[in-house]
Design a protein around this motif. Sequence first.
Motif, PDB file in Angstrom:
ATOM      1  N   GLN A 250       0.823  -1.204   0.000  1.00 32.49           N
ATOM      2  CA  GLN A 250       0.000   0.000   0.000  1.00 32.49           C
ATOM      3  C   GLN A 250       0.860   1.258   0.000  1.00 32.49           C
ATOM      4  O   GLN A 250       0.568   2.226  -0.710  1.00 32.49           O
ATOM      5  N   SER A 251       1.946   1.235   0.771  1.00 33.83           N
ATOM      6  CA  SER A 251       2.816   2.410   0.821  1.00 33.83           C
ATOM      7  C   SER A 251       3.524   2.638  -0.508  1.00 33.83           C
ATOM      8  O   SER A 251       3.826   3.777  -0.875  1.00 33.83           O
ATOM      9  N   LEU A 252       3.763   1.550  -1.247  1.00 32.49           N
ATOM     10  CA  LEU A 252       4.413   1.658  -2.554  1.00 32.49           C
ATOM     11  C   LEU A 252       3.403   1.869  -3.684  1.00 32.49           C
ATOM     12  O   LEU A 252       3.795   2.087  -4.833  1.00 32.49           O
ATOM     13  N   LYS A 253       2.118   1.752  -3.341  1.00 30.48           N
ATOM     14  CA  LYS A 253       1.041   1.836  -4.332  1.00 30.48           C
ATOM     15  C   LYS A 253       1.212   0.778  -5.421  1.00 30.48           C
ATOM     16  O   LYS A 253       1.057   1.037  -6.617  1.00 30.48           O
ATOM     17  N   MET A 254       1.558  -0.426  -4.978  1.00 26.89           N
ATOM     18  CA  MET A 254       1.748  -1.561  -5.883  1.00 26.89           C
ATOM     19  C   MET A 254       0.903  -2.719  -5.362  1.00 26.89           C
ATOM     20  O   MET A 254       1.302  -3.429  -4.439  1.00 26.89           O
TER      21      MET A 254
END
Length: 301
Positions: A250-254
């Motif tokens: 989620q933090s990497l938006k992946m």
Amino acid sequence: MKGRLSKELTLNQLLDLTICSFKDESQYKKEILKLQKTFINRKNLRQYVFTPESVAAYTLFYFPTNIPKLAHMWNQFSLSIQQEILQTNFIDFGCGPGTFTYSFLKQALPSWNRTVYCVDQSPLMLQQAERLLKVLYPHINSFYSQKLDPSLTKDQTLFLGQCLNEITFEKAWPLIQKCDPLYLWVIEPGTPDAFQEVLKLRKALLSHSYEVLYPCSNSQNPCSLEAQPREWCHQVLYHVHHNSYEQLTQSLKMDRKKSSFIGHLYRKKANKVFEQNHQATLFRVFAEKKFGLLWEICHHN
């Protein structure tokens, strides 16, 4: 960590097992984003195996999120197929950090007592695979090599993970012929390009005394998608990972909850008929109707 972990690995546990120590979270996130850019652009695909930082970052992100693919396939195989595979050695060609070997061992143990051979051209990937597997499965027989010895693979299970996508069918096929495995197990990215490579492999194997046990419902017929270049057959897997990985993605938006892949299992033709867990393969869902779903199946008679 001592011995085999019965539960899903956490991000912190995996951080302790990588061959490179990151100074902080931002460093490995930066490396992961660089990897993603490489895979999207498809330029210099093998460059990620050249530094400890990139190998460790690859392991942190793709090791845990690729594990469910093999586990999903294993659960689709009939009991008779599973039992026969468990009587063979497992040769992981292009093993990377040991992702699919780890996933196989999770399914096979404790009843499996054969040998694992991890093969990869990258010394760093082999180092990573050995570090992981010897900590998580210290009692298995395992060997690590940069070269595949065909004498070890005859009538065993040869596994190719993301191999055709990186080296192409043309380079892999002569090696497969020399290896002469009983089972050939393949997992590739769920992309149109990878499907074309798998189609070449399927046609070659069917003409060399092999049959498809998964996912095709009839192993002898040509694939119905051969004449449809804009279509490709792949599986889509939905999986919720450990919270530590969900937070990372989620933090990497992946997003890695949904992953597509192409998984095939082939076997040398036998005098016996293997039971199948499926009569047809669900190919595509068209629409949801009031009383059900409208779908297309792949079923050759």
